[in-house]
Design a protein around this motif. Structure first.
Motif, mmCIF file in Angstrom:
data_model
loop_
_atom_site.group_PDB
_atom_site.id
_atom_site.type_symbol
_atom_site.label_atom_id
_atom_site.label_comp_id
_atom_site.label_asym_id
_atom_site.label_seq_id
_atom_site.Cartn_x
_atom_site.Cartn_y
_atom_site.Cartn_z
ATOM 1 N N LEU A 18 0.852 -1.188 0.000
ATOM 2 C CA LEU A 18 0.000 0.000 0.000
ATOM 3 C C LEU A 18 0.887 1.237 0.000
ATOM 4 O O LEU A 18 1.808 1.351 0.813
ATOM 5 C CB LEU A 18 -0.921 0.004 1.220
ATOM 6 C CG LEU A 18 -1.861 1.203 1.373
ATOM 7 C CD1 LEU A 18 -3.189 0.758 1.960
ATOM 8 C CD2 LEU A 18 -1.255 2.286 2.264
ATOM 9 N N ALA A 19 0.628 2.149 -0.922
ATOM 10 C CA ALA A 19 1.359 3.419 -0.996
ATOM 11 C C ALA A 19 0.411 4.563 -0.675
ATOM 12 O O ALA A 19 -0.741 4.568 -1.135
ATOM 13 C CB ALA A 19 1.948 3.623 -2.383
ATOM 14 N N ARG A 20 0.889 5.505 0.103
ATOM 15 C CA ARG A 20 0.092 6.698 0.402
ATOM 16 C C ARG A 20 0.663 7.874 -0.373
ATOM 17 O O ARG A 20 1.843 8.215 -0.234
ATOM 18 C CB ARG A 20 0.087 7.004 1.893
ATOM 19 C CG ARG A 20 -0.775 8.202 2.277
ATOM 20 C CD ARG A 20 -0.910 8.322 3.781
ATOM 21 N NE ARG A 20 -1.568 7.133 4.325
ATOM 22 C CZ ARG A 20 -1.437 6.718 5.581
ATOM 23 N NH1 ARG A 20 -0.667 7.387 6.426
ATOM 24 N NH2 ARG A 20 -2.063 5.645 5.992
ATOM 25 N N THR A 42 -1.755 -0.081 -13.460
ATOM 26 C CA THR A 42 -0.680 -0.880 -14.045
ATOM 27 C C THR A 42 0.254 -1.510 -13.012
ATOM 28 O O THR A 42 0.745 -2.619 -13.216
ATOM 29 C CB THR A 42 0.157 -0.028 -15.012
ATOM 30 O OG1 THR A 42 0.685 1.108 -14.319
ATOM 31 C CG2 THR A 42 -0.691 0.450 -16.180
ATOM 32 N N LEU A 43 0.462 -0.821 -11.897
ATOM 33 C CA LEU A 43 1.362 -1.359 -10.866
ATOM 34 C C LEU A 43 0.596 -1.999 -9.707
ATOM 35 O O LEU A 43 1.153 -2.827 -8.985
ATOM 36 C CB LEU A 43 2.255 -0.243 -10.309
ATOM 37 C CG LEU A 43 3.199 0.443 -11.295
ATOM 38 C CD1 LEU A 43 3.992 1.542 -10.588
ATOM 39 C CD2 LEU A 43 4.139 -0.562 -11.932
ATOM 40 N N GLY A 44 -0.656 -1.591 -9.506
ATOM 41 C CA GLY A 44 -1.442 -2.101 -8.387
ATOM 42 C C GLY A 44 -2.686 -2.827 -8.863
ATOM 43 O O GLY A 44 -2.799 -3.234 -10.028
ATOM 44 N N GLY A 60 -2.715 -2.958 -3.527
ATOM 45 C CA GLY A 60 -2.409 -4.120 -4.357
ATOM 46 C C GLY A 60 -1.111 -4.026 -5.123
ATOM 47 O O GLY A 60 -0.960 -4.644 -6.184
ATOM 48 N N LEU A 61 -0.139 -3.281 -4.590
ATOM 49 C CA LEU A 61 1.175 -3.169 -5.237
ATOM 50 C C LEU A 61 2.070 -4.331 -4.830
ATOM 51 O O LEU A 61 1.930 -4.890 -3.746
ATOM 52 C CB LEU A 61 1.845 -1.855 -4.825
ATOM 53 C CG LEU A 61 1.151 -0.560 -5.258
ATOM 54 C CD1 LEU A 61 1.575 0.594 -4.363
ATOM 55 C CD2 LEU A 61 1.471 -0.250 -6.715
#
Length: 419
Positions: A18-20, A42-44, A60-61
């Motif tokens: 997970l990226a914020r 595309t990445l997640g 979903g990364l």
């Protein structure tokens, strides 16, 4: 697992990394919104969360996706690299510059603070959770949001504007001038950083902070200030004060959950119907400034077709939900999915109850601490939900019922019986 995620610092969740993505002031250009949507797709997994501090989270990364994500978002100006990435926690009233009732437009201050916090010599020592809220004194009451440091616009006896300060929700009885506000915030940040990277505003002594700010000339004592008791969400078409003949449209986002397609749709509307920008609201909504009034109603009608809830529903039925299963390792129940289904059913029924519903898949209460008329509380060791009236996850009180699953019709019936 990253304690507080960023773009390079991914948090390991049950559904992947997970990226914020921090958006100081909550403002994105349409191109930046498309950049986030493309990266998520595309990445997640394509799932994007709008947080209660007006940031975006890409889900979903793969756990090694940080560098690639950083490159993509740096290209659209959303990643600055280094310690600055996680220190730009500046929440601004999303109606800033649009609300004719506000005392001060704090958009320039939000941008200056984001830059200052990212480049300050204390960035590496400051907790990445250290947060600032800016309230221009308008209708939304953003100063009621829990933050380490809050600045609220007020007028003194001579009618001049000043910014009253509160530390962890406690008014300090002092105010800073707009021209000294950045220095005042940095002074508080340095005091927190000096005590260690885990220090938050609640760990500081309010009387010491206030005295130090006054002694340094960065603030002066002020009289009593009427602080907002709660945030007052705004949805739908809002006549704007900054551009004659234009409006702002506030599109609700069901339980703060977007997909990449919805974010691209908002970006397209910002370009075609607005001024090319989106503003994220901490009450699960996106503001599109600069929309012609004649286009506002049609834009809101079209938003229903891409999965955004009707304004008439969310103005009556507030639904908040944690990530839930399958996103969280603590969760058995799909809180977000259940919340989406509840709003969809309320919209289809044409009779949304006037209520606040909170779905929390465990007692941690990640979706927020506020009481709800109905709390559905899950547990990590047992299936199903317990029902609690006028409760919050960390203080649920006695159960008033139980559901094997969060059936939307059963929830609406419960609310109707007790309405």
């Amino acid at each position: 697992m990253a304690e507080c995620p960023g773009i390079a610092h991914l948090a390991e969740m049950a559904d992947g990394g997970l990226a914020r993505v921090r958006t100081p002031g909550g403002r994105l250009s349409a191109d930046q919104a498309r950049g986030v949507a493309d990266a998520a797709g595309t990445l997640g997994s394509g799932v994007i969360d709008l947080t209660n501090r007006a940031n975006l989270q890409i889900r979903g990364l793969s756990l090694d996706a940080g560098p690639r994500l950083g490159e993509r978002l740096a290209a659209v100006g959303l990643y600055v690299g280094g310690e600055a990435d996680r220190r730009r926690n500046v929440l601004l009233d999303p109606l800033a510059g649009l609300d004719p009732t506000e005392i001060a437009d704090l958009r320039p201050l939000a941008a200056a603070l984001a830059d200052a916090l990212g480049s300050a010599d204390v960035a590496a020592d400051l907790s990445p959770k250290f947060s600032i809220a800016l309230d221009g004194g308008g209708r939304a009451g953003l100063a009621a949001t829990a933050s380490d440091l809050t600045l609220l616009a007020r007028r003194d006896g001579a009618g001049r504007g000043a910014l009253a300060l509160a530390l962890a929700g406690r008014p300090l009885g002092v105010a800073t001038e707009p021209e000294t506000a950045v220095a005042a915030v940095l002074a508080v940040a340095r005091a927190a950083a000096a005590l260690g990277p885990d220090t938050r505003a609640r760990d500081l002594a309010p009387h010491v902070v206030a005295a130090d700010l006054v002694a340094s000339g960065l603030a002066a004592p002020c009289g009593d200030v009427a602080w907002p008791a709660e945030v007052r969400p705004v949805f739908g078409a809002l006549p704007a004060s900054h551009a004659e003949g234009r409006a702002a449209v506030v599109v609700p986002v069901a339980v703060g959950r977007l997909d990449a397609g919805q974010l691209r749709w908002l970006a397209a509307r910002a370009d075609e119907d607005g001024e090319g920008a989106l503003v994220l609201a901490p009450w699960s909504a996106v503001v599109l400034p600069g929309v012609a009034p004649a286009r506002a109603a049609d834009l809101l009608r079209r938003s229903d077709a891409v999965g955004f809830p009707p304004v008439a529903v969310v103005e009556r039925l507030t639904v908040v939900a944690c990530a839930g299963a399958p996103s969280c390792v603590r969760a058995r129940e799909p809180a977000k999915g259940a919340g989406l289904a509840l709003l969809a059913r309320a919209a289809a029924s044409g009779a949304a109850p006037l209520a606040r519903v909170h779905l929390s898949a465990c007692g941690k209460g990640c979706a927020g601490p506020a009481d709800a008329d109905l709390l559905l509380l899950g547990a990590s060791d047992a299936p199903g939900w317990t029902l609690h009236a006028h409760a919050a996850p960390r203080r649920p009180g006695p159960a008033v019922g139980r559901l094997a699953e969060a059936d939307a019709d059963a929830i609406l019936e419960w609310l109707a019986q007790r309405g």
